[in-house]
Motif scaffolding. Structure first.
Motif, PDB file in Angstrom:
ATOM      1  N   VAL A 282       0.851  -1.183   0.000  1.00 28.83           N
ATOM      2  CA  VAL A 282       0.000   0.000   0.000  1.00 28.83           C
ATOM      3  C   VAL A 282       0.890   1.238   0.000  1.00 28.83           C
ATOM      4  O   VAL A 282       1.796   1.367   0.833  1.00 28.83           O
ATOM      5  N   ASN A 283       0.654   2.107  -0.946  1.00 36.61           N
ATOM      6  CA  ASN A 283       1.360   3.385  -1.029  1.00 36.61           C
ATOM      7  C   ASN A 283       0.542   4.440  -0.294  1.00 36.61           C
ATOM      8  O   ASN A 283      -0.659   4.583  -0.537  1.00 36.61           O
ATOM      9  N   VAL A 284       1.184   5.154   0.612  1.00 39.99           N
ATOM     10  CA  VAL A 284       0.493   6.177   1.398  1.00 39.99           C
ATOM     11  C   VAL A 284       1.214   7.511   1.215  1.00 39.99           C
ATOM     12  O   VAL A 284       2.439   7.586   1.353  1.00 39.99           O
ATOM     13  N   VAL A 285       0.454   8.538   0.886  1.00 41.59           N
ATOM     14  CA  VAL A 285       0.983   9.894   0.791  1.00 41.59           C
ATOM     15  C   VAL A 285       0.041  10.801   1.565  1.00 41.59           C
ATOM     16  O   VAL A 285      -1.163  10.831   1.294  1.00 41.59           O
ATOM     17  N   THR A 286       0.577  11.519   2.526  1.00 36.82           N
ATOM     18  CA  THR A 286      -0.240  12.437   3.309  1.00 36.82           C
ATOM     19  C   THR A 286       0.185  13.870   2.998  1.00 36.82           C
ATOM     20  O   THR A 286       1.343  14.129   2.681  1.00 36.82           O
ATOM     21  N   PHE A 287      -0.767  14.789   3.098  1.00 34.25           N
ATOM     22  CA  PHE A 287      -0.511  16.186   2.745  1.00 34.25           C
ATOM     23  C   PHE A 287      -0.972  17.109   3.859  1.00 34.25           C
ATOM     24  O   PHE A 287      -2.065  16.932   4.412  1.00 34.25           O
ATOM     25  N   ALA A 288      -0.139  18.076   4.183  1.00 35.25           N
ATOM     26  CA  ALA A 288      -0.479  19.101   5.164  1.00 35.25           C
ATOM     27  C   ALA A 288      -0.160  20.459   4.543  1.00 35.25           C
ATOM     28  O   ALA A 288       0.987  20.705   4.140  1.00 35.25           O
ATOM     29  N   SER A 289      -1.164  21.320   4.438  1.00 29.68           N
ATOM     30  CA  SER A 289      -1.027  22.536   3.631  1.00 29.68           C
ATOM     31  C   SER A 289      -1.223  23.808   4.440  1.00 29.68           C
ATOM     32  O   SER A 289      -1.967  23.851   5.419  1.00 29.68           O
ATOM     33  N   GLN A 290      -0.524  24.834   3.984  1.00 30.90           N
ATOM     34  CA  GLN A 290      -0.729  26.211   4.422  1.00 30.90           C
ATOM     35  C   GLN A 290      -0.980  27.030   3.156  1.00 30.90           C
ATOM     36  O   GLN A 290      -0.036  27.552   2.556  1.00 30.90           O
ATOM     37  N   PRO A 291      -2.215  27.131   2.706  1.00 26.52           N
ATOM     38  CA  PRO A 291      -2.503  27.785   1.420  1.00 26.52           C
ATOM     39  C   PRO A 291      -1.927  29.180   1.311  1.00 26.52           C
ATOM     40  O   PRO A 291      -1.539  29.620   0.216  1.00 26.52           O
ATOM     41  N   GLU A 292      -1.843  29.892   2.432  1.00 27.61           N
ATOM     42  CA  GLU A 292      -1.310  31.256   2.394  1.00 27.61           C
ATOM     43  C   GLU A 292       0.179  31.289   2.076  1.00 27.61           C
ATOM     44  O   GLU A 292       0.716  32.344   1.720  1.00 27.61           O
ATOM     45  N   GLU A 293       0.858  30.136   2.177  1.00 28.15           N
ATOM     46  CA  GLU A 293       2.285  30.053   1.875  1.00 28.15           C
ATOM     47  C   GLU A 293       2.568  29.744   0.402  1.00 28.15           C
ATOM     48  O   GLU A 293       3.732  29.711  -0.008  1.00 28.15           O
ATOM     49  N   HIS A 294       1.525  29.521  -0.380  1.00 31.52           N
ATOM     50  CA  HIS A 294       1.717  29.222  -1.804  1.00 31.52           C
ATOM     51  C   HIS A 294       2.502  30.346  -2.478  1.00 31.52           C
ATOM     52  O   HIS A 294       2.131  31.509  -2.404  1.00 31.52           O
ATOM     53  N   GLY A 295       3.594  29.956  -3.122  1.00 29.49           N
ATOM     54  CA  GLY A 295       4.425  30.944  -3.803  1.00 29.49           C
ATOM     55  C   GLY A 295       5.573  31.471  -2.983  1.00 29.49           C
ATOM     56  O   GLY A 295       6.447  32.162  -3.519  1.00 29.49           O
ATOM     57  N   GLN A 296       5.600  31.151  -1.687  1.00 30.15           N
ATOM     58  CA  GLN A 296       6.707  31.582  -0.842  1.00 30.15           C
ATOM     59  C   GLN A 296       7.924  30.683  -1.073  1.00 30.15           C
ATOM     60  O   GLN A 296       7.786  29.540  -1.528  1.00 30.15           O
ATOM     61  N   TYR A 297       9.087  31.184  -0.760  1.00 27.38           N
ATOM     62  CA  TYR A 297      10.311  30.395  -0.938  1.00 27.38           C
ATOM     63  C   TYR A 297      10.392  29.328   0.145  1.00 27.38           C
ATOM     64  O   TYR A 297      10.176  29.603   1.330  1.00 27.38           O
ATOM     65  N   TYR A 298      10.705  28.100  -0.271  1.00 25.99           N
ATOM     66  CA  TYR A 298      10.849  27.016   0.694  1.00 25.99           C
ATOM     67  C   TYR A 298      12.325  26.845   1.022  1.00 25.99           C
ATOM     68  O   TYR A 298      13.136  26.566   0.136  1.00 25.99           O
ATOM     69  N   GLU A 299      12.665  26.989   2.276  1.00 22.94           N
ATOM     70  CA  GLU A 299      14.055  26.836   2.700  1.00 22.94           C
ATOM     71  C   GLU A 299      14.334  25.388   3.085  1.00 22.94           C
ATOM     72  O   GLU A 299      13.531  24.743   3.736  1.00 22.94           O
ATOM     73  N   GLY A 300      15.469  24.901   2.675  1.00 20.71           N
ATOM     74  CA  GLY A 300      15.860  23.540   3.035  1.00 20.71           C
ATOM     75  C   GLY A 300      15.692  22.555   1.896  1.00 20.71           C
ATOM     76  O   GLY A 300      15.256  22.908   0.788  1.00 20.71           O
TER      77      GLY A 300
END
Length: 437
Positions: A251-269
């Motif tokens: 079984v393949n499992v993918v979970t998602f946790a979102s902050q919609p207001e962060e869309h387009g912000q630079y992701y560090e790391g």
């Protein structure tokens, strides 16, 4: 079938990137003896990151046309049988008590699931010897004039030439970066620079694989529902996708946790890292029991920062053309990334196999004309779907409105057939420009 005479030099096609799209294109083009095809892969071998891959009926028809469905059927958990099936079972799950279904999405052909590495291997096994070159990370390309070949410069200090360069080099595509930086400079328009780098969607995903035998049965002895049915467990700004692959053993499992207001912000790391199981469990603490039961089986999850591209305004310049994630990397919420890359490969192979050095640009125009709007639609729709699954869209958790809206998001699968798309592309490629005005 080519249209070149035996005295004309072969059209040299260089494909940079040996992922699903690049390999599919290389296998398709290798059948045409009037083409000189070379595939350049940056790593030391063909490999795919990620665990599961799903495709839909339209992609299966391409594999069928390539004569590969016998091999793919052997590794698919659910090869198509021509009857309607479940796409996904949508449940509201972000509460401690048992959740509930709010939509069952059915498809004429349910989603077809694979282990990603096994999927890639079928293409690898059909690639003729001498086409693939490893350790060839593209640094840059150049061309003195339209009558000259394209020069390729690789990180190992080697060089090569070609008549057409296909950038299949993924979401961080060197080909796209150079194409759009040069366009911004040539057009004196910095707006083109926004297409250079990928965009963080504001979402973090956790991934894991679970052996079916390791998933505890329910108190009444029944199997976990995801073993038989692709599941979409939904909550506010989070959701969990699970489905079986490898002929039902995993079984393949993918979970998602979102902050919609962060869309387009630079992701560090780093975009992909390992993490502790506790981080995953804490993220979904208080969800319904069958979700927590599933997540507890993931001992070593990985964490992914989900990025996508802005919708590109063009796919080719001066005999350099983009495909797959280099052209339209998308969030995974419609399970469409691999299928869209294969559609690119199918249309591009059909066109390049008919092109000559003189007609090449017109054929690439035709590819762009049919694939750019179609892929951009799915790219944007995939992001919108993720918002819907997490009750962050305009429909919120109004299930009566949300359920049908989610269903409509999948209409692209059956609206325009690939045969119709190819017919349009071939007409555009072979019709003189003045006749189209």
């Amino acid at each position: 079938m080519g249209n070149q005479s035996t005295n004309e030099r072969k059209l040299r096609v260089a494909i940079c990137g040996g992922g699903i799209g690049g390999l599919c294109l290389a296998v398709s083009l290798s059948k045409h003896t009037h083409l000189d095809v070379n595939l350049y892969e940056a790593t030391g071998q063909f490999k795919e990151i990620g665990a599961g891959v799903m495709i839909w009926s339209r992609t299966w028809h391409i594999l069928e046309s390539m004569g590969l469905t016998t091999e793919f059927s052997k590794i698919a958990h659910a090869p198509p049988i021509g009857v309607q099936g479940v796409g996904f079972d949508f449940r509201r799950s972000d509460q401690p008590q048992e959740g509930f279904r709010f939509r069952l999405v059915k498809m004429p052909c349910k989603c077809i699931r694979f282990h990603r590495a096994e999927f890639l291997d079928v293409f690898v096994n059909h690639l003729p010897a001498g086409i693939a070159h490893f350790g060839k990370r593209l640094l840059s390309y150049s061309r003195e004039s339209s009558s000259d070949p394209i020069s390729l410069s690789f990180a190992d200090g080697t060089f090569s030439t070609c008549d057409v360069l296909v950038g299949a080099d993924g979401i961080k595509s060197c080909t796209r970066v150079q194409m759009y930086r040069e366009t911004a400079q040539a057009e004196r328009d910095p707006n083109f620079l926004k297409f250079v780098q990928p965009i963080w969607t504001g979402t973090i995903a956790y991934r894991g694989l679970i052996r079916v035998e390791d998933i505890p049965r329910a108190p009444n002895g029944s199997l976990h529902r995801t073993i038989e049915t692709p599941m979409m467990y939904c909550g506010k700004s989070k959701h969990v996708v699970s489905y079986s692959i490898s002929q039902g053993d995993i079984v393949n499992v993918v979970t998602f946790a979102s902050q919609p207001e962060e869309h387009g912000q630079y992701y560090e790391g780093e975009w992909v890292t390992d993490c502790e199981q506790k981080e995953l469990l804490d993220c979904y603490s208080g969800w319904e029991p069958e979700v927590e039961q599933l997540l507890r089986c993931i001992k070593r999850p990985s964490r992914w920062a989900i990025h996508h591209l802005a919708s590109l305004p063009f796919y080719h310049k001066n005999a350099v053309v983009l495909m797959g994630d280099a052209a339209h990397a998308m969030s995974p919420h419609q399970g469409a990334g691999a299928g869209q890359a294969i559609e690119d490969a199918y249309i591009l192979a059909q066109l390049l196999s008919r092109a000559t050095a003189q007609t090449l640009l017109q054929f690439l125009d035709a590819y762009q004309a049919v694939r750019l709007p179609a892929a951009n639609r799915v790219l944007n729709g995939s992001y919108e779907s993720g918002m819907m699954y997490e009750f962050d869209s305009k429909y919120g958790d109004d299930y009566e409105m949300l359920g049908p809206a989610i269903q409509r998001q999948w209409e692209w699968i059956d609206e325009i057939s690939l045969d119709e798309t190819l017919e349009v592309a071939l007409k555009l490629a072979t019709t003189p420009l003045l006749s189209r005005l």
